[in-house]
Design a protein around this motif. Structure first.
Motif, mmCIF file in Angstrom:
data_model
loop_
_atom_site.group_PDB
_atom_site.id
_atom_site.type_symbol
_atom_site.label_atom_id
_atom_site.label_comp_id
_atom_site.label_asym_id
_atom_site.label_seq_id
_atom_site.Cartn_x
_atom_site.Cartn_y
_atom_site.Cartn_z
ATOM 1 N N ASP A 1 0.862 -1.180 0.000
ATOM 2 C CA ASP A 1 0.000 0.000 0.000
ATOM 3 C C ASP A 1 0.902 1.235 0.000
ATOM 4 O O ASP A 1 1.971 1.225 0.609
ATOM 5 C CB ASP A 1 -0.870 0.015 1.255
ATOM 6 C CG ASP A 1 -1.702 -1.238 1.372
ATOM 7 O OD1 ASP A 1 -2.808 -1.263 0.822
ATOM 8 O OD2 ASP A 1 -1.231 -2.210 2.002
ATOM 9 N N HIS A 2 0.436 2.273 -0.661
ATOM 10 C CA HIS A 2 1.232 3.509 -0.728
ATOM 11 C C HIS A 2 0.292 4.714 -0.805
ATOM 12 O O HIS A 2 -0.904 4.560 -1.063
ATOM 13 C CB HIS A 2 2.118 3.527 -1.978
ATOM 14 C CG HIS A 2 3.042 2.353 -2.090
ATOM 15 N ND1 HIS A 2 4.170 2.230 -1.328
ATOM 16 C CD2 HIS A 2 2.994 1.248 -2.878
ATOM 17 C CE1 HIS A 2 4.788 1.096 -1.645
ATOM 18 N NE2 HIS A 2 4.088 0.478 -2.565
ATOM 19 N N CYS B 1 5.589 9.101 -0.637
ATOM 20 C CA CYS B 1 4.638 8.168 -0.018
ATOM 21 C C CYS B 1 4.687 8.355 1.494
ATOM 22 O O CYS B 1 5.761 8.284 2.099
ATOM 23 C CB CYS B 1 5.017 6.736 -0.379
ATOM 24 S SG CYS B 1 4.148 5.487 0.603
ATOM 25 N N ILE C 1 3.548 6.347 3.763
ATOM 26 C CA ILE C 1 3.809 5.098 4.477
ATOM 27 C C ILE C 1 5.309 4.792 4.492
ATOM 28 O O ILE C 1 5.857 4.412 5.525
ATOM 29 C CB ILE C 1 3.053 3.918 3.831
ATOM 30 C CG1 ILE C 1 1.551 4.162 3.887
ATOM 31 C CG2 ILE C 1 3.415 2.596 4.499
ATOM 32 C CD1 ILE C 1 0.721 3.090 3.207
ATOM 33 N N HIS C 2 5.957 4.964 3.364
ATOM 34 C CA HIS C 2 7.361 4.548 3.249
ATOM 35 C C HIS C 2 8.350 5.692 3.389
ATOM 36 O O HIS C 2 9.565 5.461 3.402
ATOM 37 C CB HIS C 2 7.571 3.760 1.956
ATOM 38 C CG HIS C 2 6.786 2.493 1.960
ATOM 39 N ND1 HIS C 2 5.548 2.376 1.382
ATOM 40 C CD2 HIS C 2 7.037 1.298 2.551
ATOM 41 C CE1 HIS C 2 5.075 1.159 1.589
ATOM 42 N NE2 HIS C 2 5.956 0.481 2.303
ATOM 43 N N MET D 1 10.893 7.033 -0.629
ATOM 44 C CA MET D 1 9.957 6.684 -1.694
ATOM 45 C C MET D 1 9.341 7.965 -2.240
ATOM 46 O O MET D 1 8.230 8.344 -1.886
ATOM 47 C CB MET D 1 8.878 5.739 -1.161
ATOM 48 C CG MET D 1 7.968 5.266 -2.286
ATOM 49 S SD MET D 1 6.932 3.882 -1.836
ATOM 50 C CE MET D 1 5.884 3.850 -3.317
HETATM 51 CU CU LIG Z 1 4.957 3.504 -0.045
#
Ligand SMILES: [Cu+2]
Length: 353
Positions: free
Chosen positions: A233-234, A339, A341-342, A346
């Motif tokens: 997921d991103h 992103c 999340i990352h 990213m």
């Molecule tokens: Cu990500």
């Protein structure tokens, strides 16, 4: 992204030590369930008992615009934390009898973690192990009757070495190919959209990159980010400077002393162990504007910020591609995005002229 082990033959009473090298859980499902049906019924998304994220009904503090359709979310403690915090070390393994889920929880700090379980299921049983963060990660264990017919450690190590090498080579090749891509396609409506990928998965690996890293388009054109459909997921969050600030509220630690039904606000965790060590009060909050997105789909630069929300294969509300139209020209440095999340590694940019 996978369990680096072949299908395992394990004798009843054997111990297995799992090494968690990144953000995953080791979750042993009840014996002899159909793993695909179990995942369908219990994991993924944000509405099931073992979904990695879940609805946070009493929290709209950061994003008062949250609604029933776009609720605030939080990590699901049943997935995040061990099913039994008192076991799981090699000296004190968790006992898996096949009657209930045994969950390692996600690593609670940086660096590798381990989780050890004793397989006390019956010979003939099939045991599936999955990751609740990426429910498509699955390992099959066959419980066998006698010592001597188990999969050897040497066989596991050889499998791991061979697969890691093959995965790295495939990842490098794919990374180069995706980074050099500059393609656009025409929709049935006649509109032209540029193609980009927010991460890229195959069944054996998961690339946490924005592809291509740099895309060059004209003012007024639209970029369409495609999302992974296997593991990851991103988000696509523009600009990167805003995303770096939002990172603080993304899975931020708070305490909810009176529970989801109580009227009291969430509070900051006091110094020391989180929420005084009471796991039931801990929340990792995810405001609606991070998980479900923000903005009107047209990036106007200045103070404007646009967020796709969390999309992709595992915990996401949606896998739908994300379209963003660019209304303003950029400098030669382009508009940077990343992103949530990352994090900063990213990221990518769109040069608009
Ligand atoms: Cu990500």
């Amino acid at each position: 992204m996978r369990f680096y082990a072949p299908t395992l033959d394990v004798a009843a009473g054997d111990k297995i030590e799992f090494h968690l090298d990144s953000f995953h859980t080791t979750t042993l499902l009840p014996a002899n369930v159909d793993e695909a049906s179990w995942v369908e019924d219990h994991a993924g998304g944000f509405t099931k008992d073992y979904s990695f994220v879940t609805v946070d009904p009493d929290d709209t503090a950061i994003d008062p615009g949250a609604s029933g359709a776009k609720p605030s979310l939080k990590a699901n403690n049943q997935a995040l934390f061990p099913s039994n915090p008192l076991c799981g070390t090699s000296g004190s393994p968790c006992d898996y009898t096949g009657t209930a889920v045994v969950n390692s929880g996600a690593p609670q700090g940086p660096g590798p973690a381990t989780f050890t379980a004793t397989i006390d299921a019956a010979p003939g049983d099939t045991v599936w192990v999955i990751c609740l963060v990426h429910p498509h990660m699955r390992l099959r264990i066959n419980v066998v009757a006698s010592q001597g017919s188990e999969t050897s450690q040497a066989a596991i190590d050889a499998y791991r070495t061979q697969k890691m090498k093959a995965d790295a080579e495939q990842a490098n090749a794919l990374n180069q190919k995706l980074n050099s891509m500059q393609t656009k396609h025409r929709l049935p409506s006649g509109k032209v959209v540029w193609d980009a990928y927010a991460g890229y998965d195959t069944h054996s690996l998961s690339l946490d990159g924005m592809y291509p890293k740099k895309l060059v388009i004209r003012k007024g054109q639209t970029v369409r980010w495609h999302y992974p459909d296997v593991y990851e997921d991103h988000t696509v969050t523009m600009p990167k400077s805003k995303a770096l600030k939002l990172e603080n509220e993304f899975f931020s630690l708070v305490c909810d002393p009176d529970g989801d039904a109580g009227p009291g606000p969430d509070t900051q965790s006091p110094p020391g162990p989180p929420c005084g060590g009471d796991f039931s009060k801990i929340e990792l909050d995810l405001p609606s504007r991070d998980s479900f997105g923000h903005g009107d789909g047209v990036y106007k630069a200045g103070t404007d910020w646009e967020n796709s929300g969390v999309r992709g294969a595992s915990i996401s509300p949606t896998q739908t591609p994300y379209d963003l139209k660019f209304a303003k020209a950029s400098t030669t440095k382009g508009f940077k995005y990343m992103c949530l999340i990352h994090g900063g590694f990213m990221s990518g940019k769109v040069v608009v002229h």
